[in-house]
Write an enzyme that holds these catalytic residues in place. Structure first.
Site, PDB file in Angstrom:
ATOM      1  CG  PHE A 178      -9.980  -9.620  11.432  1.00 23.61           C
ATOM      2  CD1 PHE A 178      -8.712  -9.988  11.878  1.00 23.61           C
ATOM      3  CD2 PHE A 178     -10.246  -9.667  10.068  1.00 23.61           C
ATOM      4  CE1 PHE A 178      -7.742 -10.410  10.987  1.00 23.61           C
ATOM      5  CE2 PHE A 178      -9.270 -10.092   9.177  1.00 23.61           C
ATOM      6  CZ  PHE A 178      -8.019 -10.459   9.632  1.00 23.61           C
ATOM      7  CD  GLN A 179      -7.559  -7.401   7.806  1.00 26.47           C
ATOM      8  OE1 GLN A 179      -8.454  -7.196   6.983  1.00 26.47           O
ATOM      9  NE2 GLN A 179      -6.372  -7.861   7.465  1.00 26.47           N
ATOM     10  CD  GLU A 191      -1.728  -2.418   1.606  1.00 29.68           C
ATOM     11  OE1 GLU A 191      -0.531  -2.679   1.887  1.00 29.68           O
ATOM     12  OE2 GLU A 191      -2.648  -3.245   1.751  1.00 29.68           O
ATOM     13  CE  LYS A 194     -17.356  -6.780   3.456  1.00 32.63           C
ATOM     14  NZ  LYS A 194     -16.700  -8.053   3.783  1.00 32.63           N
ATOM     15  CG  MET A 238      22.497  12.814   2.632  1.00 32.99           C
ATOM     16  SD  MET A 238      23.663  13.976   1.874  1.00 32.99           S
ATOM     17  CE  MET A 238      22.713  14.541   0.467  1.00 32.99           C
TER      18      MET A 238
HETATM   19  C1  LIG Z   1      12.558   5.930   5.041  1.00 33.58           C
HETATM   20  C2  LIG Z   1      13.820   6.654   5.371  1.00 33.58           C
HETATM   21  N1  LIG Z   1      14.655   6.175   6.306  1.00 33.58           N
HETATM   22  C3  LIG Z   1      15.815   6.823   6.585  1.00 33.58           C
HETATM   23  C4  LIG Z   1      16.144   7.981   5.933  1.00 33.58           C
HETATM   24  C5  LIG Z   1      17.445   8.711   6.278  1.00 33.58           C
HETATM   25  N2  LIG Z   1      18.328   8.754   5.094  1.00 33.58           N
HETATM   26  C6  LIG Z   1      18.455   9.839   4.307  1.00 33.58           C
HETATM   27  S1  LIG Z   1      19.468   9.611   3.027  1.00 33.58           S
HETATM   28  C7  LIG Z   1      19.824   8.028   3.494  1.00 33.58           C
HETATM   29  C8  LIG Z   1      20.745   7.174   2.711  1.00 33.58           C
HETATM   30  C9  LIG Z   1      20.261   6.860   1.353  1.00 33.58           C
HETATM   31  O1  LIG Z   1      21.141   5.942   0.760  1.00 33.58           O
HETATM   32  P1  LIG Z   1      21.044   5.569  -0.769  1.00 33.58           P
HETATM   33  O2  LIG Z   1      19.632   5.290  -1.135  1.00 33.58           O
HETATM   34  O3  LIG Z   1      22.004   4.473  -1.056  1.00 33.58           O
HETATM   35  O4  LIG Z   1      21.451   6.898  -1.499  1.00 33.58           O
HETATM   36  P2  LIG Z   1      22.851   7.677  -1.555  1.00 33.58           P
HETATM   37  O5  LIG Z   1      22.816   8.720  -0.489  1.00 33.58           O
HETATM   38  O6  LIG Z   1      23.943   6.677  -1.335  1.00 33.58           O
HETATM   39  O7  LIG Z   1      22.885   8.276  -2.912  1.00 33.58           O
HETATM   40  C10 LIG Z   1      19.134   7.722   4.670  1.00 33.58           C
HETATM   41  C11 LIG Z   1      19.231   6.441   5.383  1.00 33.58           C
HETATM   42  C12 LIG Z   1      15.230   8.449   4.977  1.00 33.58           C
HETATM   43  N3  LIG Z   1      15.448   9.583   4.289  1.00 33.58           N
HETATM   44  N4  LIG Z   1      14.096   7.764   4.683  1.00 33.58           N
END
Ligand SMILES: Cc1ncc(C[n+]2csc(CCOP(=O)(O)OP(=O)(O)O)c2C)c(N)n1
Lengths: 161, 575
Positions: B117-118, B55, B167, B482
């Protein structure tokens, strides 16, 4: 600064929690909140007391206005207004103390609305300071229960919200 | 209404209302509470249902559909886990003001509150991340509620709306009529800007010596790119876009100084810092854009145009606020400027542009050109060239997102699709899928990282089932890049849990889903591989680029710093 916001909102399930939820989500504080339907049963009137700097109050007003269920918001503390709060208070009233309590109620223009051998229950309205003053004037050991409604407010003069 | 009129069941009314609303596609996933509706879906062809695999994917796909078209995205899920799985998707749309209408099934009315349920309190759980939500309590309210939901989602400052339908409502019957208008006494978005304020703004704009136009996602949402371009070009002023606003003004135009903010260009951020009149349009002064508010635009008067009054003076006090629809206000503003006796100050403007051109000479986006390793920026540059800047590009969140924003030059609105506000990893693939559904003849690319991609990977199946051939550009640096970058800068290179170990073989993985996988590890292969993948129009291609692990995103403004305190790439800072 303390502000009193008056809201008209759709009298629908969940409308109140939208207002309350907004305040907690944005870390605004609520000192008191009262709500009940108006003469039009589809509309509720809500009075909310909050505090904050001018910028925060402006944001609060805008955010509240943005809620889809909110019809109107006015900061009534910006103009001449009247605020009232209802208090119900149950006090121990025995022996010599019984007369003393009665006198205090008269001075503060309250009403005794329920009587037992040991207690008086009193109804009192006024602004918050008056109710505080009444509580302050009592011997705290005789206070059994306090119920306060929170502030309701309305502007003075001809204009209606 | 005549009594002889045929009664319809709620589930039929639901489909009829969607069709009457003009909905062509709906992203969904079935379950007990919505089975009456699914049965009706089966019997008709007006609304095409796309079966996602999660979803969250449904919401992001509907979101990508909405961002790429301007039409609302529509989602249908079941009660309980169906709607709770949507929360990230709804919150993502909410933060970026994207119009979504999410329909959730609910347990039958008599069971609500019974821990059935649900059962989940969909209204309560979604309340903080929707523009509004509705619980339908009577089948006679269903059609009107659907109409309201679309109206609220798409008008004013758009946003997601949830409609929770028990529902039994979908089994009950009543006569059907779809209202053609909505009247809500509590909801009346402002359209026209205040004429007095527009005049004041026009005079302030014309008095500027060092003007800067700063625009955000609101210009795209408000379909005001044409007006923005006319406004900007008649003045000759420099313009910068936020991450959400890219494409609202053609990035290849000479007046465009690039993106601003944390990873914005040197010239855009320095221009912000030194401007004397800032014209903010459909932007919300987000903290990643402003940097330290104490140091924000210290010498500037600020004009702010926005449809949402609560965005104005929220973070930064504004001198001339204008509440209104951006398109309408820009039209009025152009007229007011034309009507004014005053003209832009040509002399001052010339000096200002000279200064901006000096800043541009720093060439802040230059990176090391090398054959030894694949530089991620190089992949994006080549992608830009080979698609002639005309692809729909979605991204996930991280370094790859910033490189896509910096190196892909968007000349048109609605081409750049990313989760700017919530920063949701997992957004990219389903969003690309939604965009592709809406633009079957266009090239749709998802720029992602190996950590983000796997967060909604299951949608690869949906792409196969509905023939949605997107190109996935995975900039695989084996790190949550990042996060690693922040750890390098601010935690003495202690790379705590940001290394992506045990990665799948992305080529085999693509193949397992029935798609084409490509593995690219030589810089000299980048261009030919991209050409090959882009030429394949009928299959999903997952391109796994093994990129430089140590590359960082520059320029960068660290938190708590001002626009004039950027870090440039090391070789730039030496220069
Ligand atoms: C759902 C979620 N969890 C954690 C983060 C924190 N976060 C921001 S950037 C990142 C790393 C992303 O890594 P990748 O997809 O390999 O991209 P890159 O930065 O290496 O280009 C994380 C964990 C987020 N933005 N979204």
């Amino acid at each position: 600064m303390r502000h009193i916001l008056s809201l008209l909102l759709e009298n629908e399930a969940g409308a109140l929690s939208r207002v309350a939820g907004l305040f907690s989500a944005r870390a605004y504080n609520i000192e008191s909140l009262t709500v009940a339907p108006t003469e039009d049963p589809t509309v509720s009137r809500l009075t909310l007391v909050t505090s904050g700097s001018d910028e925060i109050i402006e944001q609060i007003t805008k955010q509240v206005n943005k809620l889809v269920d909110v019809i109107k918001v006015v900061d009534i503390s910006e103009s001449a207004h009247i605020e009232r709060e209802l208090m119900l208070i149950k006090l121990e009233a025995r022996g010599a103390g019984r007369e003393e309590v009665k006198r205090m109620v008269e001075i503060f223009r309250g009403r005794i609305i329920d009587v037992t051998e040991k207690t008086y229950t009193i109804e009192m309205t006024g602004d918050g300071e008056k109710l505080d003053a009444f509580i302050g004037a009592l011997d705290s050991r005789i206070i059994l229960e306090v119920v306060r409604s929170g502030v309701s407010g309305i502007t003075r003069g001809d204009k209606a919200m | 209404m005549s009594k002889t009129k045929k009664k319809l069941r709620g589930a039929e009314i639901f489909i009829r209302a969607l069709a009457d609303e003009g909905v062509e596609h709906i992203f969904g996933y079935p379950g007990g509470a919505v089975l009456h509706i699914y049965d009706e879906l089966y019997k008709q062809t007006d609304v095409e249902h796309i079966l996602v695999r999660h979803e969250q994917g449904a919401c992001h796909a509907a979101d990508g559909y909405a961002r790429s078209t301007g039409k609302p995205g529509v989602v249908l899920v079941t009660s309980g886990p169906g709607i709770t799985n949507c929360i990230t998707g709804i919150a993502t749309a909410y933060m970026d003001s994207i119009p979504l209408v999410v329909f959730s099934g609910q347990v039958p009315t008599h069971l609500i509150g019974n821990d059935a349920f649900q059962e989940a309190d969909a209204i309560g759980i979604t309340r903080p991340c929707v523009k509004h939500n509705f619980l339908v309590k009577d089948v006679r309210d269903l059609a009107a509620t659907i109409k309201r939901a679309f109206f609220v989602a798409t008008s004013g400052r758009p946003g997601p709306v949830v409609v929770d339908i028990p529902k039994d409502i979908t089994a009950d019957s009543c006569e059907y009529a779809y209202p053609d208008k909505v009247e809500m006494r509590s909801y009346k978005p402002v359209v026209k800007g205040h004429p007095g304020q527009i005049k004041r703004a026009a005079e302030l704009i014309l008095s500027a010596h060092r003007p800067m136009i700063y625009t955000g996602g609101g210009v795209i949402l408000g379909e005001a790119s044409k007006e923005l371009t006319e406004f900007t070009q008649m003045l000759g002023y420099p313009i910068t876009n936020t991450l959400m606003g890219l494409g609202a003004y053609p990035a290849t135009d000479k007046q465009f100084v690039g993106m601003l903010g944390m990873h914005g260009t040197y010239e855009a951020n320095m221009g912000m810092h030194h401007c004397d009149v800032l014209i903010a349009i459909g932007a919300r002064f987000d903290d990643r854009v402003t940097g330290d508010l104490e140091k924000f635009c210290p010498e500037s008067k600020i004009i702010h145009i926005d449809v949402d009054p609560s965005s104005i003076s929220k973070n930064v006090p504004v001198d001339v606020p204008i509440v209104g629809d951006v398109k309408s206000v820009l039209n009025d503003l152009v007229a007011a400027i034309k009507a004014s006796k005053n003209k832009p100050n040509a002399g001052a403007l010339k000096t200002w542009w000279k200064q901006i051109d000096e800043w541009k000479k720093i060439d802040c986006l230059r990176y090391e050109k090398t054959d030894k390793v694949i530089k991620p920026q190089f992949v994006i540059e080549k992608l830009y060239e080979l698609t002639r800047g005309d692809a729909f590009v979605s991204s996930d969140v991280g370094q790859h997102q910033m490189w896509a924003a910096q190196y892909y030059k968007f000349d048109k609105p609605r081409r750049w699709i990313n989760s700017g506000g919530l920063g949701t990893m997992g957004f990219g693939l389903p969003a690309a899928m939604g965009a592709k559904l809406a633009h079957r003849d266009a090239t749709v690319v998802c720029v992602t990282g190996e950590a983000s991609l796997v967060m909604c990977l299951q949608e690869l199946s949906t792409c196969l089932q509905y023939d949605l051939p997107v190109v996935i550009v995975n900039l695989n640096n084996r790190y949550m890049g990042m996060v690693r970058q922040w750890q390098e800068f601010f935690y003495d290179s202690r790379y705590s849990h940001s290394y992506m170990d045990a990665l799948p073989d992305f080529v085999k993985l693509a193949e397992a889903y029935g798609h084409i996988g490509m593995h690219i590890e030589k810089a000299t292969d980048v261009e030919s591989a991209l050409k090959e993948a882009l030429a394949i129009k009928d299959r999903v291609v997952l391109m796994d680029f093994i990129t430089d692990q140590t590359e960082n995103v520059y320029p960068m403004i660290a938190s708590g710093k001002g626009h004039n305190e950027m870090h440039l790439a090391p070789q730039r800072e030496l220069a």
